[in-house]
Write a protein that holds these residues in place. Structure first.
Motif, PDB file in Angstrom:
ATOM      1  N   GLN B  10       0.822  -1.210   0.000  1.00  0.00           N
ATOM      2  CA  GLN B  10       0.000   0.000   0.000  1.00  0.00           C
ATOM      3  C   GLN B  10       0.855   1.258   0.000  1.00  0.00           C
ATOM      4  O   GLN B  10       0.528   2.235  -0.676  1.00  0.00           O
ATOM      5  N   GLY B  28      -6.756  14.233  -0.837  1.00  0.00           N
ATOM      6  CA  GLY B  28      -6.912  12.856  -0.373  1.00  0.00           C
ATOM      7  C   GLY B  28      -7.796  11.988  -1.252  1.00  0.00           C
ATOM      8  O   GLY B  28      -7.435  10.851  -1.566  1.00  0.00           O
ATOM      9  N   ALA B  32      -6.680   8.679  -3.225  1.00  0.00           N
ATOM     10  CA  ALA B  32      -7.304   7.381  -2.949  1.00  0.00           C
ATOM     11  C   ALA B  32      -7.762   6.727  -4.250  1.00  0.00           C
ATOM     12  O   ALA B  32      -7.597   5.520  -4.441  1.00  0.00           O
ATOM     13  N   SER B  38      -8.852   2.502  -0.203  1.00  0.00           N
ATOM     14  CA  SER B  38      -9.883   3.199   0.570  1.00  0.00           C
ATOM     15  C   SER B  38      -9.250   4.283   1.445  1.00  0.00           C
ATOM     16  O   SER B  38      -8.044   4.253   1.716  1.00  0.00           O
ATOM     17  N   SER B  39     -10.081   5.207   1.879  1.00  0.00           N
ATOM     18  CA  SER B  39      -9.572   6.265   2.757  1.00  0.00           C
ATOM     19  C   SER B  39      -9.067   5.680   4.072  1.00  0.00           C
ATOM     20  O   SER B  39      -8.180   6.248   4.708  1.00  0.00           O
ATOM     21  N   GLY B  40      -9.604   4.531   4.455  1.00  0.00           N
ATOM     22  CA  GLY B  40      -9.190   3.875   5.695  1.00  0.00           C
ATOM     23  C   GLY B  40      -7.761   3.389   5.641  1.00  0.00           C
ATOM     24  O   GLY B  40      -7.076   3.285   6.654  1.00  0.00           O
ATOM     25  N   THR B  41      -7.291   3.067   4.448  1.00  0.00           N
ATOM     26  CA  THR B  41      -5.900   2.639   4.283  1.00  0.00           C
ATOM     27  C   THR B  41      -5.019   3.852   3.999  1.00  0.00           C
ATOM     28  O   THR B  41      -3.891   3.934   4.474  1.00  0.00           O
ATOM     29  N   LEU B  42      -5.563   4.776   3.216  1.00  0.00           N
ATOM     30  CA  LEU B  42      -4.769   5.918   2.762  1.00  0.00           C
ATOM     31  C   LEU B  42      -4.352   6.851   3.898  1.00  0.00           C
ATOM     32  O   LEU B  42      -3.170   7.202   4.020  1.00  0.00           O
ATOM     33  N   TYR B  43      -5.294   7.269   4.727  1.00  0.00           N
ATOM     34  CA  TYR B  43      -4.965   8.304   5.717  1.00  0.00           C
ATOM     35  C   TYR B  43      -3.917   7.880   6.752  1.00  0.00           C
ATOM     36  O   TYR B  43      -3.006   8.662   7.039  1.00  0.00           O
ATOM     37  N   PRO B  44      -4.011   6.661   7.299  1.00  0.00           N
ATOM     38  CA  PRO B  44      -2.923   6.277   8.224  1.00  0.00           C
ATOM     39  C   PRO B  44      -1.550   6.314   7.543  1.00  0.00           C
ATOM     40  O   PRO B  44      -0.560   6.709   8.153  1.00  0.00           O
ATOM     41  N   LEU B  46      -0.705   8.286   4.937  1.00  0.00           N
ATOM     42  CA  LEU B  46      -0.320   9.686   4.721  1.00  0.00           C
ATOM     43  C   LEU B  46       0.202  10.303   6.024  1.00  0.00           C
ATOM     44  O   LEU B  46       1.210  11.011   6.015  1.00  0.00           O
ATOM     45  N   ILE B  47      -0.479  10.001   7.117  1.00  0.00           N
ATOM     46  CA  ILE B  47      -0.059  10.562   8.408  1.00  0.00           C
ATOM     47  C   ILE B  47       1.344  10.059   8.763  1.00  0.00           C
ATOM     48  O   ILE B  47       2.218  10.813   9.172  1.00  0.00           O
ATOM     49  N   HIS B  50       3.936  11.652   6.532  1.00  0.00           N
ATOM     50  CA  HIS B  50       4.120  13.049   6.925  1.00  0.00           C
ATOM     51  C   HIS B  50       4.974  13.130   8.189  1.00  0.00           C
ATOM     52  O   HIS B  50       5.874  13.974   8.282  1.00  0.00           O
ATOM     53  N   GLU B  51       4.717  12.244   9.133  1.00  0.00           N
ATOM     54  CA  GLU B  51       5.489  12.258  10.382  1.00  0.00           C
ATOM     55  C   GLU B  51       6.955  11.867  10.145  1.00  0.00           C
ATOM     56  O   GLU B  51       7.829  12.270  10.886  1.00  0.00           O
TER      57      GLU B  51
END
Lengths: 170, 103
Positions: B10, B28, B32, B38-44, B46-47, B50-51
């Motif tokens: 991913q 976003g 996606a 899915s956004s459920g996989t994408l956002y973690p 991306l975060i 970014h970190e």
């Protein structure tokens, strides 16, 4: 507003609320992104996804400290109420594994904290002279140091929990 | 020191989507769809990126009036270097001719 939209709004707000404390920018980002998506089915699918995301993202709240305190307390309680042995090792393994799974990033702290309990309880018995009734062997510094060996299974179990979590997230 | 780890499938897909137009800011939902996740996989992801300093994020005014600003993303210099290092393939869903061009 349709049921789809109502549900999508609710789910996105729940996700944003969950994320807000640890990642405020990202919480706002998912709310604003939601508002920009055309199509109610797309918005609903998006909302379910961001809710899942909010559960997967580690939050910097009090959950881990609370879980660590609970796990250490359970380990102390067990160590105080039962003699050392394979069962102690199993309890330690379960608690270390759970902590490693909950916060993969803090696996070292989890492993050390859980592993130190046996030695710490023995240290308390040695220093205070207070011990459970079944305990007949007098405690010495050497015995306390000897039980530091339990840090190893503590670390192994937290690493195992961490690996399981990372595999699931991959 | 940065940890070297094998990126998940991913993660590679997100990098592939971002590398398709590395200088463009993407939002976003667009990402996606590009990465087919899915956004459920994408956002973690991306975060996390970014970190780790691999992803830049900023707010961009919405194109349509009355809409809230959107969070947009693109790879940082470190992220671009990392994307080249992990050697994205066609399996990651990348437009390879673009991704392999210098930034």
């Amino acid at each position: 507003m349709t049921v789809h939209d109502w549900l999508a709004n609710r789910l996105t707000h729940i996700a944003a609320t969950r994320l807000r404390r640890s990642h405020p920018d990202w919480a706002q980002a998912i709310l604003n992104e939601h508002a920009s998506i055309a199509g109610e089915k797309e918005r609903l699918g998006w909302a379910f996804g961001v809710l899942r995301a909010s559960l997967a993202v580690p939050s910097h709240d009090l959950f881990y400290p609370a879980a660590l305190t609970l796990a250490v307390s359970l380990m102390v309680l067990y160590q105080w109420s039962a003699d050392e042995g394979v069962a102690t090792l199993m309890v330690l393994g379960c608690l270390g594994g759970c902590l490693g799974f909950l916060r993969p990033k803090h696996f070292l702290l989890s492993g050390f904290a859980i592993g130190l309990v046996v030695s710490a309880v023995n240290g308390f018995e040695w220093l205070s002279g207070i011990h459970p009734e079944y305990e007949t062997t007098p405690r010495t510094l050497w015995i306390c140091l000897h039980w530091l060996i339990f840090i190893v299974p503590g670390l192994v179990s937290s690493i195992a929990g961490r690996r399981v979590r990372l595999k699931l997230l991959a | 020191m940065a940890r070297s780890r094998i990126p998940s499938k991913q993660t590679r897909m997100v990098f592939a989507a971002l590398m398709a137009s590395p200088l463009e800011w993407r939002h976003g939902y667009d990402l996606a769809k590009s990465a087919a996740m899915s956004s459920g996989t994408l956002y973690p992801l991306l975060i996390r990126l970014h970190e780790r300093g691999l992803l830049l994020a900023q707010w961009k005014e919405a194109e349509r009036p009355g809409r809230p600003p959107r969070h947009v993303y693109r790879l940082s210099a470190k992220g671009l270097a990392y994307a080249r290092q992990i050697e994205l393939t066609a399996e990651d869903g990348v437009a390879l001719s673009v991704s392999r061009s210098p930034a």
